[in-house]
Design a protein around this motif. Structure first.
Motif, PDB file in Angstrom:
ATOM      1  N   LEU A 144       0.826  -1.204   0.000  1.00 41.85           N
ATOM      2  CA  LEU A 144       0.000   0.000   0.000  1.00 41.85           C
ATOM      3  C   LEU A 144       0.864   1.260   0.000  1.00 41.85           C
ATOM      4  O   LEU A 144       0.601   2.214  -0.747  1.00 41.85           O
ATOM      5  CB  LEU A 144      -0.921  -0.003   1.222  1.00 41.85           C
ATOM      6  CG  LEU A 144      -1.799   1.233   1.418  1.00 41.85           C
ATOM      7  CD1 LEU A 144      -2.782   1.386   0.265  1.00 41.85           C
ATOM      8  CD2 LEU A 144      -2.554   1.145   2.747  1.00 41.85           C
ATOM      9  N   ALA A 145       1.894   1.284   0.833  1.00 34.06           N
ATOM     10  CA  ALA A 145       2.785   2.449   0.878  1.00 34.06           C
ATOM     11  C   ALA A 145       3.443   2.682  -0.471  1.00 34.06           C
ATOM     12  O   ALA A 145       3.601   3.829  -0.910  1.00 34.06           O
ATOM     13  CB  ALA A 145       3.838   2.244   1.961  1.00 34.06           C
ATOM     14  N   SER A 146       3.830   1.593  -1.120  1.00 31.88           N
ATOM     15  CA  SER A 146       4.456   1.706  -2.433  1.00 31.88           C
ATOM     16  C   SER A 146       3.449   2.174  -3.482  1.00 31.88           C
ATOM     17  O   SER A 146       3.741   3.067  -4.292  1.00 31.88           O
ATOM     18  CB  SER A 146       5.051   0.351  -2.834  1.00 31.88           C
ATOM     19  OG  SER A 146       5.654   0.417  -4.105  1.00 31.88           O
ATOM     20  N   ASP A 147       2.257   1.587  -3.470  1.00 28.13           N
ATOM     21  CA  ASP A 147       1.225   1.959  -4.444  1.00 28.13           C
ATOM     22  C   ASP A 147       0.822   3.425  -4.308  1.00 28.13           C
ATOM     23  O   ASP A 147       0.526   4.097  -5.299  1.00 28.13           O
ATOM     24  CB  ASP A 147      -0.008   1.080  -4.269  1.00 28.13           C
ATOM     25  CG  ASP A 147       0.221  -0.361  -4.697  1.00 28.13           C
ATOM     26  OD1 ASP A 147       1.226  -0.613  -5.392  1.00 28.13           O
ATOM     27  OD2 ASP A 147      -0.602  -1.228  -4.334  1.00 28.13           O
ATOM     28  N   ARG A 148       0.806   3.923  -3.065  1.00 32.50           N
ATOM     29  CA  ARG A 148       0.411   5.308  -2.812  1.00 32.50           C
ATOM     30  C   ARG A 148       1.579   6.291  -2.944  1.00 32.50           C
ATOM     31  O   ARG A 148       1.395   7.492  -2.774  1.00 32.50           O
ATOM     32  CB  ARG A 148      -0.185   5.424  -1.403  1.00 32.50           C
ATOM     33  CG  ARG A 148      -1.563   4.799  -1.236  1.00 32.50           C
ATOM     34  CD  ARG A 148      -2.597   5.514  -2.107  1.00 32.50           C
ATOM     35  NE  ARG A 148      -3.940   5.035  -1.894  1.00 32.50           N
ATOM     36  CZ  ARG A 148      -4.886   5.687  -1.202  1.00 32.50           C
ATOM     37  NH1 ARG A 148      -4.606   6.840  -0.627  1.00 32.50           N
ATOM     38  NH2 ARG A 148      -6.094   5.183  -1.089  1.00 32.50           N
ATOM     39  N   ALA A 154       6.431   6.205   7.228  1.00 32.33           N
ATOM     40  CA  ALA A 154       6.766   5.934   8.633  1.00 32.33           C
ATOM     41  C   ALA A 154       5.553   6.100   9.531  1.00 32.33           C
ATOM     42  O   ALA A 154       5.299   5.282  10.424  1.00 32.33           O
ATOM     43  CB  ALA A 154       7.890   6.863   9.082  1.00 32.33           C
ATOM     44  N   GLN A 155       4.787   7.168   9.306  1.00 33.74           N
ATOM     45  CA  GLN A 155       3.631   7.428  10.151  1.00 33.74           C
ATOM     46  C   GLN A 155       2.507   6.438   9.892  1.00 33.74           C
ATOM     47  O   GLN A 155       1.850   5.964  10.823  1.00 33.74           O
ATOM     48  CB  GLN A 155       3.160   8.862   9.945  1.00 33.74           C
ATOM     49  CG  GLN A 155       4.144   9.890  10.493  1.00 33.74           C
ATOM     50  CD  GLN A 155       3.758  11.321  10.167  1.00 33.74           C
ATOM     51  OE1 GLN A 155       2.678  11.580   9.647  1.00 33.74           O
ATOM     52  NE2 GLN A 155       4.652  12.250  10.459  1.00 33.74           N
ATOM     53  N   MET A 156       2.254   6.111   8.627  1.00 33.64           N
ATOM     54  CA  MET A 156       1.192   5.152   8.311  1.00 33.64           C
ATOM     55  C   MET A 156       1.507   3.783   8.905  1.00 33.64           C
ATOM     56  O   MET A 156       0.654   3.155   9.535  1.00 33.64           O
ATOM     57  CB  MET A 156       1.018   5.040   6.795  1.00 33.64           C
ATOM     58  CG  MET A 156      -0.147   4.131   6.374  1.00 33.64           C
ATOM     59  SD  MET A 156       0.333   2.400   6.134  1.00 33.64           S
ATOM     60  CE  MET A 156       1.042   2.477   4.491  1.00 33.64           C
ATOM     61  N   LEU A 157       2.744   3.334   8.734  1.00 29.48           N
ATOM     62  CA  LEU A 157       3.118   2.020   9.246  1.00 29.48           C
ATOM     63  C   LEU A 157       3.095   1.991  10.773  1.00 29.48           C
ATOM     64  O   LEU A 157       2.663   1.003  11.379  1.00 29.48           O
ATOM     65  CB  LEU A 157       4.502   1.629   8.727  1.00 29.48           C
ATOM     66  CG  LEU A 157       4.585   1.328   7.229  1.00 29.48           C
ATOM     67  CD1 LEU A 157       6.037   1.186   6.793  1.00 29.48           C
ATOM     68  CD2 LEU A 157       3.800   0.071   6.871  1.00 29.48           C
ATOM     69  N   ALA A 158       3.535   3.063  11.410  1.00 28.21           N
ATOM     70  CA  ALA A 158       3.519   3.102  12.874  1.00 28.21           C
ATOM     71  C   ALA A 158       2.087   3.071  13.393  1.00 28.21           C
ATOM     72  O   ALA A 158       1.757   2.308  14.313  1.00 28.21           O
ATOM     73  CB  ALA A 158       4.237   4.348  13.384  1.00 28.21           C
ATOM     74  N   LEU A 159       1.209   3.876  12.817  1.00 26.70           N
ATOM     75  CA  LEU A 159      -0.176   3.905  13.277  1.00 26.70           C
ATOM     76  C   LEU A 159      -0.843   2.547  13.088  1.00 26.70           C
ATOM     77  O   LEU A 159      -1.549   2.058  13.976  1.00 26.70           O
ATOM     78  CB  LEU A 159      -0.954   4.985  12.522  1.00 26.70           C
ATOM     79  CG  LEU A 159      -2.405   5.195  12.950  1.00 26.70           C
ATOM     80  CD1 LEU A 159      -2.495   5.555  14.427  1.00 26.70           C
ATOM     81  CD2 LEU A 159      -3.069   6.274  12.091  1.00 26.70           C
TER      82      LEU A 159
END
Length: 414
Positions: free
Chosen positions: A259-263, A271-276
């Motif tokens: 998802l991080a890569s696609d977005r 970092a923030q998305m994965l931490a949350l």
């Protein structure tokens, strides 16, 4: 801290292959400085952390460790001057190497909390690709300081405890182990949460009364669809059950990185998305295991085999009934529902919408599923665990609600 598990180098290598990693597959960056503000260091070390943590470890405790690691990553990135810290604010080092800083913070936390063959070599090889100089030195110093703060904060958090299981008096509704091994992840009943105030902060109301109509309805549903040799479960439904039977932390970690890569998320965004997501899921399973061992509710396998003892005339006993899959911890609430709701609710908070398309793969079925939104993922998981014969629908719904409450609270307070 003493590592929780130890495994052979061969087992670790096998896990690297299973999650699709090799030095040439992802590529240790040849020039990390050239993409110092890209998300790549975060994605690389989130992937390495997953590989190190999930090998030989159950999903729920794996996710707690991933939450700890991703707090270190997020706060290191904030220390580089990108984004806000999740927990620890350090003096910004804007000229520090992001690759060196993120690698060092992750490595130091993993080295202290996980026995991971090959980790030292991975870190050394990664740093070798970072050009020597002031930026690299500052990055190492920054990562080391954040890791030290995180490790000091989590010292004595209970994750290394040895917890004995004491079986309550057997009887109708009471869970009994389904395997001759200790209950899975019972240690979480003593683990300090990552963000919640306490483990029972959102403890749900409990399973349905054995004599209720809804309980009887749920028993009938799982008895039909979840039986190992069911004649009512279709081949497609069996595939759904098996799709979601992979080690959950590993499967979701892969999906989040995709998802991080696609977005095309930035360094701070990733970092923030994965931490949350990982912190929400970590606390969701801590809260879930608190509830599981508070209520100690029986699995469908015993509920159906011993239905003659439940006092409900609407249920029928079937002593031969066996579930498609088996897990060894209490039924209520569903751990997978808690986990999935924790992740998806965190994503909803991060992206400010439920319309987040997700691509998720399974190493069990070797298939890929594309979901148009977060609600579709949750619905698929709810059905999968009933089809697997592991849960009653009420447990899936309450687990979903628990994970949602945890993630929503964390998003509002972190």
């Amino acid at each position: 801290m003493k590592a929780l598990f130890r495994w052979s180098a061969a087992a670790f290598a096998l896990m690297l292959t299973a999650v699709g990693w090799s030095p040439t597959a992802t590529g240790v960056p040849t020039s990390p400085a050239s993409r110092a503000v890209s998300a790549q260091p975060v994605l690389d070390w989130s992937r390495y952390a997953t590989q190190a943590i999930v090998a030989g470890r159950p999903p729920a405790s794996s996710e707690v460790l991933l939450g700890i690691v991703h707090i270190a990553i997020a706060d290191t990135v904030a220390g580089l001057g990108y984004g806000r810290p999740f927990r620890f604010a350090v003096r910004p080092h804007r000229k520090a190497s992001a690759a060196a800083a993120v690698a060092t913070a992750t490595y130091d936390v993993l080295r202290a909390r996980v026995a991971a063959p090959g980790l030292d070599g991975t870190y050394a090889d990664y740093l070798a690709g970072v050009p020597d100089g002031v930026g690299k030195a500052r990055g190492i110093k920054l990562g080391r300081s954040v890791a030290a703060a995180v490790l000091a904060w989590r010292a004595g958090d209970g994750l290394g405890n040895t917890v004995s299981y004491h079986q309550p008096k057997p009887g109708p509704g009471v869970w009994e182990p389904t395997l001759p091994t200790p209950p899975v992840d019972i240690v979480l009943t003593q683990v300090r949460p990552l963000a919640l105030r306490y483990r029972a902060q959102f403890r749900p109301d409990g399973p349905d009364a054995l004599t209720s109509k809804r309980y009887a309805r749920d028993v009938a549903e799982v008895a039909s669809l979840g039986r190992k040799d069911s004649t009512t479960r279709t081949a497609a439904q069996t595939e759904t059950a098996m799709f979601w039977s992979e080690q959950t932390a590993q499967q979701w970690s892969r999906a989040l990185l995709q998802l991080a890569s696609d977005r095309h998320l930035s360094l701070s965004g990733a970092a923030q998305m994965l931490a949350l997501a990982h912190v929400s899921a970590g606390d969701a399973v801590i809260a879930c295991w608190d509830a599981k061992f508070h209520y100690v509710s029986w699995r469908p396998v015993h509920a159906i085999q011993r239905a003659g003892t439940d006092g409900n005339p609407r249920t029928q006993a079937d002593p031969t009934w066996q579930s498609l899959l088996n897990v060894n911890h209490p039924e209520y609430p569903s751990g997978h529902a808690c986990f999935t709701a924790g992740v998806t609710s965190a994503l909803r908070a991060f992206f400010h919408t439920t319309k987040v398309p997700l691509v998720i793969t399974s190493l069990v079925t070797n298939t890929t599923r594309s979901y148009p939104n977060l609600s579709a993922v949750r619905a698929d998981v709810r059905q999968a665990r009933i089809l697997a014969g592991l849960h009653f629908r009420h447990s899936m719904l309450d687990g979903d609600q628990l994970g949602t409450q945890v993630a929503t609270w964390i998003a509002a307070h972190s």
